[in-house]
Scaffold this motif. Sequence first.
Motif, PDB file in Angstrom:
ATOM      1  N   ALA A   1      50.133 -45.865 129.017  1.00  0.00           N
ATOM      2  CA  ALA A   1      51.092 -46.397 129.978  1.00  0.00           C
ATOM      3  C   ALA A   1      51.415 -47.852 129.673  1.00  0.00           C
ATOM      4  CB  ALA A   1      50.543 -46.276 131.396  1.00  0.00           C
ATOM      5  N   THR A   2      50.444 -48.600 129.131  1.00  0.00           N
ATOM      6  CA  THR A   2      50.621 -50.045 128.912  1.00  0.00           C
ATOM      7  C   THR A   2      50.508 -50.462 127.460  1.00  0.00           C
ATOM      8  OG1 THR A   2      48.278 -50.538 129.178  1.00  0.00           O
ATOM      9  CG2 THR A   2      49.637 -50.504 131.186  1.00  0.00           C
ATOM     10  N   PHE A   3      50.037 -49.596 126.575  1.00  0.00           N
ATOM     11  CA  PHE A   3      49.807 -49.894 125.157  1.00  0.00           C
ATOM     12  C   PHE A   3      48.720 -50.937 124.947  1.00  0.00           C
ATOM     13  CE2 PHE A   3      54.262 -48.504 125.537  1.00  0.00           C
ATOM     14  CZ  PHE A   3      54.135 -47.291 124.875  1.00  0.00           C
ATOM     15  N   ALA A   4      47.930 -51.204 125.984  1.00  0.00           N
ATOM     16  CA  ALA A   4      46.761 -52.076 125.845  1.00  0.00           C
ATOM     17  C   ALA A   4      45.609 -51.232 125.314  1.00  0.00           C
ATOM     18  CB  ALA A   4      46.400 -52.681 127.197  1.00  0.00           C
ATOM     19  N   PRO A   5      44.670 -51.822 124.559  1.00  0.00           N
ATOM     20  CA  PRO A   5      43.540 -51.043 124.049  1.00  0.00           C
ATOM     21  C   PRO A   5      42.708 -50.430 125.178  1.00  0.00           C
ATOM     22  CG  PRO A   5      43.662 -53.164 122.944  1.00  0.00           C
ATOM     23  CD  PRO A   5      44.650 -53.211 124.073  1.00  0.00           C
ATOM     24  N   THR A   6      42.150 -49.259 124.910  1.00  0.00           N
ATOM     25  CA  THR A   6      41.257 -48.573 125.835  1.00  0.00           C
ATOM     26  C   THR A   6      39.965 -48.271 125.097  1.00  0.00           C
ATOM     27  OG1 THR A   6      43.137 -47.552 126.969  1.00  0.00           O
ATOM     28  CG2 THR A   6      40.974 -46.546 127.313  1.00  0.00           C
ATOM     29  N   THR A   7      38.832 -48.631 125.699  1.00  0.00           N
ATOM     30  CA  THR A   7      37.533 -48.386 125.080  1.00  0.00           C
ATOM     31  C   THR A   7      36.731 -47.394 125.912  1.00  0.00           C
ATOM     32  OG1 THR A   7      37.476 -50.596 124.082  1.00  0.00           O
ATOM     33  CG2 THR A   7      35.370 -49.446 124.296  1.00  0.00           C
ATOM     34  N   PHE A   8      36.283 -46.318 125.259  1.00  0.00           N
ATOM     35  CA  PHE A   8      35.453 -45.287 125.884  1.00  0.00           C
ATOM     36  C   PHE A   8      34.005 -45.508 125.454  1.00  0.00           C
ATOM     37  CE2 PHE A   8      39.672 -43.549 125.336  1.00  0.00           C
ATOM     38  CZ  PHE A   8      39.927 -42.911 126.540  1.00  0.00           C
ATOM     39  N   ARG A   9      33.078 -45.460 126.408  1.00  0.00           N
ATOM     40  CA  ARG A   9      31.654 -45.632 126.120  1.00  0.00           C
ATOM     41  C   ARG A   9      30.925 -44.325 126.422  1.00  0.00           C
ATOM     42  NH1 ARG A   9      27.729 -47.546 129.447  1.00  0.00           N
ATOM     43  NH2 ARG A   9      29.330 -48.260 130.881  1.00  0.00           N
ATOM     44  N   PHE A  10      30.291 -43.746 125.390  1.00  0.00           N
ATOM     45  CA  PHE A  10      29.604 -42.465 125.489  1.00  0.00           C
ATOM     46  C   PHE A  10      28.110 -42.626 125.241  1.00  0.00           C
ATOM     47  CE2 PHE A  10      33.920 -41.295 124.213  1.00  0.00           C
ATOM     48  CZ  PHE A  10      34.202 -40.235 125.044  1.00  0.00           C
ATOM     49  N   THR A  11      27.321 -41.709 125.786  1.00  0.00           N
ATOM     50  CA  THR A  11      25.893 -41.621 125.505  1.00  0.00           C
ATOM     51  C   THR A  11      25.590 -40.236 124.946  1.00  0.00           C
ATOM     52  OG1 THR A  11      25.345 -43.155 127.280  1.00  0.00           O
ATOM     53  CG2 THR A  11      23.570 -41.756 126.493  1.00  0.00           C
ATOM     54  N   LEU A  12      24.793 -40.206 123.878  1.00  0.00           N
ATOM     55  CA  LEU A  12      24.415 -38.946 123.250  1.00  0.00           C
ATOM     56  C   LEU A  12      23.254 -38.291 123.979  1.00  0.00           C
ATOM     57  CD1 LEU A  12      24.474 -40.142 119.550  1.00  0.00           C
ATOM     58  CD2 LEU A  12      26.065 -38.527 120.573  1.00  0.00           C
ATOM     59  N   GLU A  13      23.238 -36.968 123.949  1.00  0.00           N
ATOM     60  CA  GLU A  13      22.100 -36.207 124.454  1.00  0.00           C
ATOM     61  C   GLU A  13      21.586 -35.311 123.336  1.00  0.00           C
ATOM     62  OE1 GLU A  13      22.832 -34.377 128.231  1.00  0.00           O
ATOM     63  OE2 GLU A  13      22.887 -36.320 129.228  1.00  0.00           O
ATOM     64  N   GLU A  14      20.447 -34.697 123.559  1.00  0.00           N
ATOM     65  CA  GLU A  14      19.770 -33.913 122.518  1.00  0.00           C
ATOM     66  C   GLU A  14      20.685 -32.848 121.907  1.00  0.00           C
ATOM     67  OE1 GLU A  14      16.731 -33.777 120.097  1.00  0.00           O
ATOM     68  OE2 GLU A  14      16.562 -35.004 121.914  1.00  0.00           O
ATOM     69  N   ALA A  15      21.504 -32.205 122.710  1.00  0.00           N
ATOM     70  CA  ALA A  15      22.381 -31.129 122.219  1.00  0.00           C
ATOM     71  C   ALA A  15      23.429 -31.626 121.223  1.00  0.00           C
ATOM     72  CB  ALA A  15      23.069 -30.454 123.402  1.00  0.00           C
ATOM     73  N   ASP A  16      23.653 -32.937 121.156  1.00  0.00           N
ATOM     74  CA  ASP A  16      24.673 -33.485 120.260  1.00  0.00           C
ATOM     75  C   ASP A  16      24.152 -33.761 118.855  1.00  0.00           C
ATOM     76  OD1 ASP A  16      26.423 -33.634 122.483  1.00  0.00           O
ATOM     77  OD2 ASP A  16      25.434 -35.491 123.081  1.00  0.00           O
ATOM     78  N   LEU A  17      22.847 -33.688 118.650  1.00  0.00           N
ATOM     79  CA  LEU A  17      22.242 -34.177 117.413  1.00  0.00           C
ATOM     80  C   LEU A  17      22.036 -33.107 116.359  1.00  0.00           C
ATOM     81  CD1 LEU A  17      19.630 -36.523 119.089  1.00  0.00           C
ATOM     82  CD2 LEU A  17      21.928 -37.097 118.268  1.00  0.00           C
TER      83      LEU A  17
END
Length: 198
Positions: free
Chosen positions: A51-67
């Motif tokens: 909507a604004t073309f400003a940067p967006t940062t997503f912060r994720f945390t991994l869990e055991e099923a992702d590894l």
Amino acid sequence: MHAKLPASLFLAAGLALAQGAQAVVLQGASGSNPSADYSGAGTVAFDLDLATFAPTTFRFTLEEADLAGPLAFNALVRNIGGAALEQFSFSLTGITFAASGSVTPAFGTIGAVSFGPQAANIAFATPEWAEFQFGNPFGAAAGSDWLLATTGLRAGDSFTITAASTVAAEVPEPGTAAMMVPALCMLGLMAARRRKRG
């Protein structure tokens, strides 16, 4: 005689089990662009509305099923800001790209896609006005996921993905520019008259 347990206890236990099975948890997103998270075990996926073309940062945390292997990474990026996209990038912190996937624009044309361990860059040869698919968010036969490496990472580790865009400079059409010249001349004339009176 058995005591009857409240239904709320069963609901709380069910929610706890559901949350325990969840993977790649989105902890938050910074920026003013709306987004929706569709991540799950082994997959990072989200929609992003520019909507604004400003940067967006997503912060994720991994869990055991992702590894168990690399994470699939897909995003649907919708351009609702009213300007044409010339370039777009995803930058990573705390995780790296393992392999590239597909990029599918709705109307624009891809000029070049490049990626390294920390970033993927898309240059549109013809600017994109609507949306594009990064990876394969809809599971199309012709598309492929981008992959994020999980080697050396543990459950509880966090990483960020920053989305940034560059929009095309708006150049007025010749007819619009021709109509603007008399208006600018009129404004200059009015300013000169005010100076004479004052």
